[in-house]
Design an enzyme around this catalytic site. Structure first.
Site, PDB file in Angstrom:
ATOM      1  N   SER A   1      12.140 -20.430   5.037  1.00 19.80           N
ATOM      2  CA  SER A   1      12.368 -18.999   4.825  1.00 19.80           C
ATOM      3  C   SER A   1      13.809 -18.707   4.395  1.00 19.80           C
ATOM      4  O   SER A   1      14.742 -19.408   4.807  1.00 19.80           O
ATOM      5  CB  SER A   1      12.081 -18.248   6.131  1.00 19.80           C
ATOM      6  OG  SER A   1      12.597 -16.943   6.084  1.00 19.80           O
TER       7      SER A   1
ATOM      8  N   TYR B   1      13.374 -14.054  -0.275  1.00 20.83           N
ATOM      9  CA  TYR B   1      13.311 -12.606  -0.076  1.00 20.83           C
ATOM     10  C   TYR B   1      14.348 -11.991  -1.005  1.00 20.83           C
ATOM     11  O   TYR B   1      15.503 -12.437  -1.019  1.00 20.83           O
ATOM     12  CB  TYR B   1      13.709 -12.234   1.355  1.00 20.83           C
ATOM     13  CG  TYR B   1      12.591 -12.219   2.369  1.00 20.83           C
ATOM     14  CD1 TYR B   1      11.342 -11.679   2.083  1.00 20.83           C
ATOM     15  CD2 TYR B   1      12.815 -12.714   3.656  1.00 20.83           C
ATOM     16  CE1 TYR B   1      10.344 -11.641   3.037  1.00 20.83           C
ATOM     17  CE2 TYR B   1      11.812 -12.676   4.618  1.00 20.83           C
ATOM     18  CZ  TYR B   1      10.579 -12.136   4.300  1.00 20.83           C
ATOM     19  OH  TYR B   1       9.591 -12.094   5.242  1.00 20.83           O
TER      20      TYR B   1
ATOM     21  N   THR C   1       8.357 -13.814  -1.857  1.00 16.45           N
ATOM     22  CA  THR C   1       7.527 -12.954  -1.000  1.00 16.45           C
ATOM     23  C   THR C   1       7.646 -11.512  -1.467  1.00 16.45           C
ATOM     24  O   THR C   1       8.761 -10.981  -1.573  1.00 16.45           O
ATOM     25  CB  THR C   1       7.954 -13.101   0.471  1.00 16.45           C
ATOM     26  OG1 THR C   1       7.734 -14.460   0.853  1.00 16.45           O
ATOM     27  CG2 THR C   1       7.148 -12.190   1.381  1.00 16.45           C
TER      28      THR C   1
ATOM     29  N   LYS D   1       3.926 -14.780  -3.054  1.00 18.51           N
ATOM     30  CA  LYS D   1       3.288 -14.676  -1.726  1.00 18.51           C
ATOM     31  C   LYS D   1       3.181 -13.216  -1.289  1.00 18.51           C
ATOM     32  O   LYS D   1       4.156 -12.457  -1.407  1.00 18.51           O
ATOM     33  CB  LYS D   1       4.127 -15.451  -0.693  1.00 18.51           C
ATOM     34  CG  LYS D   1       3.633 -15.317   0.746  1.00 18.51           C
ATOM     35  CD  LYS D   1       4.403 -16.244   1.674  1.00 18.51           C
ATOM     36  CE  LYS D   1       3.930 -16.142   3.103  1.00 18.51           C
ATOM     37  NZ  LYS D   1       4.459 -14.979   3.829  1.00 18.51           N
TER      38      LYS D   1
ATOM     39  N   HIS E   1       0.875 -11.114   5.499  1.00 20.43           N
ATOM     40  CA  HIS E   1       2.060 -11.399   6.298  1.00 20.43           C
ATOM     41  C   HIS E   1       1.693 -11.528   7.785  1.00 20.43           C
ATOM     42  O   HIS E   1       2.445 -11.115   8.665  1.00 20.43           O
ATOM     43  CB  HIS E   1       3.097 -10.283   6.104  1.00 20.43           C
ATOM     44  CG  HIS E   1       4.526 -10.753   6.155  1.00 20.43           C
ATOM     45  ND1 HIS E   1       5.263 -11.005   5.027  1.00 20.43           N
ATOM     46  CD2 HIS E   1       5.357 -11.012   7.190  1.00 20.43           C
ATOM     47  CE1 HIS E   1       6.494 -11.378   5.369  1.00 20.43           C
ATOM     48  NE2 HIS E   1       6.571 -11.395   6.694  1.00 20.43           N
TER      49      HIS E   1
HETATM   50  C1  FNR Z   1       6.585 -14.550   9.262  1.00 19.39           C
HETATM   51  N1  FNR Z   1       6.263 -14.494   7.905  1.00 19.39           N
HETATM   52  C2  FNR Z   1       7.259 -14.616   6.952  1.00 19.39           C
HETATM   53  N2  FNR Z   1       6.951 -14.676   5.630  1.00 19.39           N
HETATM   54  C3  FNR Z   1       7.901 -14.856   4.696  1.00 19.39           C
HETATM   55  O1  FNR Z   1       7.572 -14.919   3.503  1.00 19.39           O
HETATM   56  N3  FNR Z   1       9.215 -14.994   5.075  1.00 19.39           N
HETATM   57  C4  FNR Z   1       9.608 -14.937   6.373  1.00 19.39           C
HETATM   58  O2  FNR Z   1      10.784 -15.066   6.682  1.00 19.39           O
HETATM   59  C5  FNR Z   1       8.606 -14.711   7.357  1.00 19.39           C
HETATM   60  N4  FNR Z   1       8.941 -14.619   8.689  1.00 19.39           N
HETATM   61  C6  FNR Z   1       7.950 -14.606   9.647  1.00 19.39           C
HETATM   62  C7  FNR Z   1       8.298 -14.674  10.988  1.00 19.39           C
HETATM   63  C8  FNR Z   1       7.292 -14.744  11.952  1.00 19.39           C
HETATM   64  C9  FNR Z   1       7.679 -14.850  13.395  1.00 19.39           C
HETATM   65  C10 FNR Z   1       5.935 -14.712  11.561  1.00 19.39           C
HETATM   66  C11 FNR Z   1       4.832 -14.813  12.582  1.00 19.39           C
HETATM   67  C12 FNR Z   1       5.595 -14.612  10.241  1.00 19.39           C
HETATM   68  C13 FNR Z   1       4.852 -14.483   7.480  1.00 19.39           C
HETATM   69  C14 FNR Z   1       4.302 -15.901   7.393  1.00 19.39           C
HETATM   70  O3  FNR Z   1       4.864 -16.601   6.313  1.00 19.39           O
HETATM   71  C15 FNR Z   1       2.779 -15.916   7.215  1.00 19.39           C
HETATM   72  O4  FNR Z   1       2.442 -15.124   6.109  1.00 19.39           O
HETATM   73  C16 FNR Z   1       2.049 -15.412   8.451  1.00 19.39           C
HETATM   74  O5  FNR Z   1       2.638 -15.924   9.623  1.00 19.39           O
HETATM   75  C17 FNR Z   1       0.588 -15.852   8.382  1.00 19.39           C
HETATM   76  O6  FNR Z   1      -0.141 -15.346   9.454  1.00 19.39           O
HETATM   77  P1  FNR Z   1      -0.448 -16.167  10.805  1.00 19.39           P
HETATM   78  O7  FNR Z   1      -0.866 -17.550  10.413  1.00 19.39           O
HETATM   79  O8  FNR Z   1       0.825 -16.164  11.587  1.00 19.39           O
HETATM   80  O9  FNR Z   1      -1.519 -15.370  11.456  1.00 19.39           O
END
Ligand code: FNR
Length: 407
Positions: A107, A130, A155, A250, A274
């Site tokens: 990330s 991001y 993203t 994404k 997300h």
């Molecule tokens: C995320 N997600 C996320 N996505 C992204 O593109 N950059 C990021 O920094 C983050 N940070 C993040 C932190 C936390 C704690 C979570 C739980 C999620 C979203 C992540 O990439 C993904 O899309 C989701 O976590 C998918 O869903 P599930 O598998 O957690 O249900």
């Protein structure tokens, strides 16, 4: 607790080890958290139609993703603040992914710099961008090229931050403040606190902190955790021009956006809401897989995430046309419970469940899976005209059932 045997067991271990506010940050969703349930229900609505009398004595879940071999149709999703969950959590997750033979997506909001990750963890490392501020994004893209990353994931579903009410109630915000409640929470979770202190205290957002060109304005944007909400299609084209390798978009949830991403030069998309952390009532990605697959017509890789907790979920997504599935919270629960070993254990559990599901479906390989292995939930849903319902047809064994016109 006896040794964990599924992702939910790891979730419980994570809940015990982490301070409440940190567990809630991982586990929680936006607003009323209907999206969290909807993501799970989307998987529940599909049941399997196993084929019998197939020789499945040898099986292999390996597949190709973006021209590279992966041990299973999986990748670890990008998540911010992994270093708060486990010391140097980004490196731990990347190493778990490497050992499991799957990609790791780092990330923008990671707690190690992208250069350090590339130097210290091998394997297939992807970088997630991001766009907080254009200068900062340009700088990150240049650095990712120099550090040898070959896949960039941009993203696009965080035009602003989701209203995560658990975080608001808990006062979980950057920069973290040492209020009496935070200190009490830490005291109640001594294993986590000790590990954090040994690793040097609360980690910073290293990709930003170490940026050579990142200016004051960009840093201020980051501190407010505010994205550049003006980022639009022409900016994606510009990013495509700047980034010389594979580009993935994404956060897509519509067939037309998926097709347009490919037309703008993306090599693939991640269908994602997300993890239900942004728009509470956003559609579950599984429910748009079929139209997206049809719209993209084999022109790019289609990945999905959000709500995946079982190998059978992965199999359902692949049967509906996904090339791979990203694990978000599942591997974070493993990381929180036992670092690299915990994350690897979670991946191994999911892989084992994929293998069992393949065997019981009468499939030897991932390529054997098709929509014909699935039956969508009942006709009552059809009356409401929901997108998945078109699949219900008398001859459910036919692959054509998912191509049936919608009522
Ligand atoms: C995320 N997600 C996320 N996505 C992204 O593109 N950059 C990021 O920094 C983050 N940070 C993040 C932190 C936390 C704690 C979570 C739980 C999620 C979203 C992540 O990439 C993904 O899309 C989701 O976590 C998918 O869903 P599930 O598998 O957690 O249900």
């Amino acid at each position: 607790m006896p040794s964990p045997i599924n992702v939910e067991d790891f979730r419980e271990l994570a809940r015990r080890r982490l301070p409440r506010r940190l567990f809630d940050y991982i586990d929680g969703g936006a607003e009323d958290e209907r999206g969290l349930r909807r993501n799970r229900e989307a998987f529940d609505r599909f049941t399997f139609l196993p084929r019998r009398l197939v020789d499945v004595s040898t099986r292999d879940a390996a597949t190709q993703l973006l021209g590279r071999s992966v041990a299973a149709p999986l990748a670890i999703a990008p998540t911010g603040l992994n270093g708060l969950i486990w010391p140097h959590g980004d490196i731990a997750l990347a190493r778990a992914a490497q050992r499991a033979g799957i990609p790791f997506v780092m990330s923008t909001a990671s707690n190690v710099s992208l250069e350090r990750l590339a130097a210290e963890a091998g394997g297939d490392l992807w970088f997630q961008l991001y766009v907080l501020h254009r200068d900062l994004a340009d700088d990150l893209v240049e650095r990712a090229v120099r550090a040898g990353y070959r896949t960039l994931v941009v993203t696009v579903d965080v035009t602003l931050n989701g209203k995560r009410e658990r975080d608001m109630r808990n006062g979980f915000a950057l920069p973290l403040r040492y209020t009496p409640r935070v200190v009490l929470d830490a005291v109640r979770h001594p294993r986590w606190t000790y590990a954090l202190l040994r690793a040097g205290g609360v980690p910073s957002l290293e990709n930003i902190a170490s940026g050579s060109k990142s200016n004051v304005q960009a840093k201020a944007a980051l501190l407010r955790r505010q994205m550049d909400a003006s980022f639009a299609w022409e900016d994606l084209r510009r990013l495509r021009d700047r980034w010389p390798h594979r580009l993935i978009v994404k956060g897509i949830l519509r067939a037309d956006d998926a097709a347009r991403s490919i037309e703008f030069g993306a090599d693939g998309v991640v269908l994602s809401n997300h993890g239900a952390r942004q728009l509470d009532d956003a559609v579950a990605p599984l429910d748009v897989l079929t139209p997206v697959k049809n719209a993209c017509a084999g022109r790019g890789a289609i990945m999905m995430d959000s709500g995946v907790r079982r190998g059978s979920d992965v199999v359902k997504a692949v049967a509906l046309g996904a090339d791979a599935v990203l694990l978000g919270r599942a591997t974070l629960y493993g990381l929180a419970a036992a670092g690299e070993a915990g994350a690897l254990h979670v991946i191994d559990i999911v892989k084992d469940e994929i293998d069992r599901t393949l065997a019981m479906l009468g499939c030897r390989t991932i390529a054997d899976l098709s929509p014909g292995h699935l039956l969508a939930a009942g006709a009552r849903m059809a009356d409401r005209g929901a997108p998945w319902t078109a699949a219900v047809a008398p001859n459910a064994d036919s692959d054509a059932i998912f191509d049936a016109p919608q009522r």
